[in-house]
Design an enzyme around this catalytic site. Sequence first.
Site, PDB file in Angstrom:
ATOM      1  N   CYS A 141      -5.130   9.522 -18.461  1.00 53.67           N
ATOM      2  CA  CYS A 141      -5.670  10.656 -19.217  1.00 53.67           C
ATOM      3  C   CYS A 141      -5.182  10.611 -20.663  1.00 53.67           C
ATOM      4  CB  CYS A 141      -5.250  11.979 -18.559  1.00 53.67           C
ATOM      5  SG  CYS A 141      -5.741  12.144 -16.826  1.00 53.67           S
ATOM      6  N   CYS A 168       0.832  -1.217   0.000  1.00 53.24           N
ATOM      7  CA  CYS A 168       0.000   0.000   0.000  1.00 53.24           C
ATOM      8  C   CYS A 168       0.862   1.262   0.000  1.00 53.24           C
ATOM      9  CB  CYS A 168      -0.920  -0.031   1.227  1.00 53.24           C
ATOM     10  SG  CYS A 168      -1.642   1.547   1.661  1.00 53.24           S
ATOM     11  N   CYS A 172       0.432   3.458   3.046  1.00 54.40           N
ATOM     12  CA  CYS A 172       1.087   2.853   4.211  1.00 54.40           C
ATOM     13  C   CYS A 172       2.579   3.165   4.209  1.00 54.40           C
ATOM     14  CB  CYS A 172       0.876   1.339   4.216  1.00 54.40           C
ATOM     15  SG  CYS A 172      -0.862   0.826   4.223  1.00 54.40           S
ATOM     16  N   CYS A 211      -0.717  12.272 -16.280  1.00 54.03           N
ATOM     17  CA  CYS A 211      -1.514  11.080 -15.977  1.00 54.03           C
ATOM     18  C   CYS A 211      -1.584  10.141 -17.188  1.00 54.03           C
ATOM     19  CB  CYS A 211      -2.915  11.501 -15.551  1.00 54.03           C
ATOM     20  SG  CYS A 211      -4.133  10.180 -15.561  1.00 54.03           S
TER      21      CYS A 211
END
Length: 496
Positions: free
Chosen positions: A408, A58, A61, A405
């Site tokens: 995108c 994660c 995390c 991105c």
Amino acid sequence: MMPVIPLLSALSLALLLLSLCPTALCARRDVLELGDADFDYLATEHETMLVKFYAPWCGHCKKLAPEFEKAAGRLKGTVQLAKVDCTANAETCGRFGVTGYPALKIFRSGRDSAPYDGPRTANGIYNYMKKQSGPDSVHLKSKEDLQDFVNNYDASIVGVFSGADAPRLPEFLNAAGLLREQFRFAHITAPQIAEEHTQTESVLLFRPPRLSNAFEDSIVVFKDYLTISSLRRFIRDHIYGLCPHMTVENRDRLRVRDLLTAYYDLDYHHNVRGSNYWRNRVMKVASKYAGHGLMFSVANKRDFQAELEDDYGLGTSDGGELPFVTIRTKLGHKYTMREEFTRDGQSLERFLEDYVAGRLKRYIRSEPVPEKNAAPVKVVVAESFDEIVNDPRKDVLIQFYSPSCPHCKKLDPVYRELAETLYSDPNIVIAKMNAVNNDVPLGYDVQGFPTIYFAPVGKKEDPVRYQGTRELKDFLKFLKREASHNLVLPGFKDEL
């Protein structure tokens, strides 16, 4: 008899190993690792414990890990911090309802007490959990105890009662249990201890000594009938005073109202007098405008450097040693004081006069409006958002994107084909906006990219989020269903 040299050698080796212990490694040792086999056994040994439930893969995390470890080192001996790897200990994580990562929970003597909803920086975790240690309310037994308790960096709430059997004391203690994560509580059962401040049973709110000033009382007395709700309202209405110190930890609570903030080199840990020099000048003006629905605050500009640069285009060098001032309304509208802050406060008064009179122009972070915008996909910037997206005559599909991105970029040819397909329809606009370099208006929740919304005629205040697949046919199905008119689709087979 034990040889001296080997003994000294062993001691030297131990000291050497200790000195070589890397800071990061020592910090990790301060975080207790728990699992299915030992969670219940070890958790009950700690009166207060903050547990991080995480997954090694994660990203959030990983970002939290070094902050969590630093906080663990500072809280060592006071509050235990622990972690559970949910990929290896599914039974424990499932038992405590962990569905996302990281999940932080506060345990008391092994019992799941409450979710942790405080800051996720080392300082924020430290300050938040420091308040979680010890009793909900500290029992003060002398005037010296009272003085020591209220002489604190933060505000203090002290209940004064006639004795240990006072009928409203349990209600006060219940309130302290519910609100301890935000505020400091103490109680007195010998009223003479607080006789300098009150002669009756009451609750006293002591503002921090560092924020003492000539414009408001340092102590506020609550004399109403004591319930959890009434005490909560009293604290909410008085805890911050006329001009609080805004921090990263309390900014969200302050920004529920329209808020003026003066940013400068504020440092209440090392320079209280210098920090209050500018705050007193803000307060002098604030006392004149207190009835206009505006709250006032001061803040360390370095704590908010990224926010000031991104939201207002201001750098930490702007203004030099002088404060720079902003207003952020609860609706998200932003204003900046462009005139230099004068020591007599006159420039701040002029700024407030213009704000109250509605003469200020909102600050909007925006790219330049394109000189030409004839392509099928219309380019929107913050300055042109109202003109294009909120055009009352047009349905508008707006994509919020980031130039970096990859999703995108993958969408680009499909989105362009959609715009070309509908190019001859005079009632609909296909548009996109760089959400990194432009302010996103209220009503549009953009947390990732691309995010696509549809703003139809007559419903501009309530745009619809597009959550379908990113294929041409699916976009057209969505628009046919949501549009305020029949789509004009020249040459397109009616398979929708």
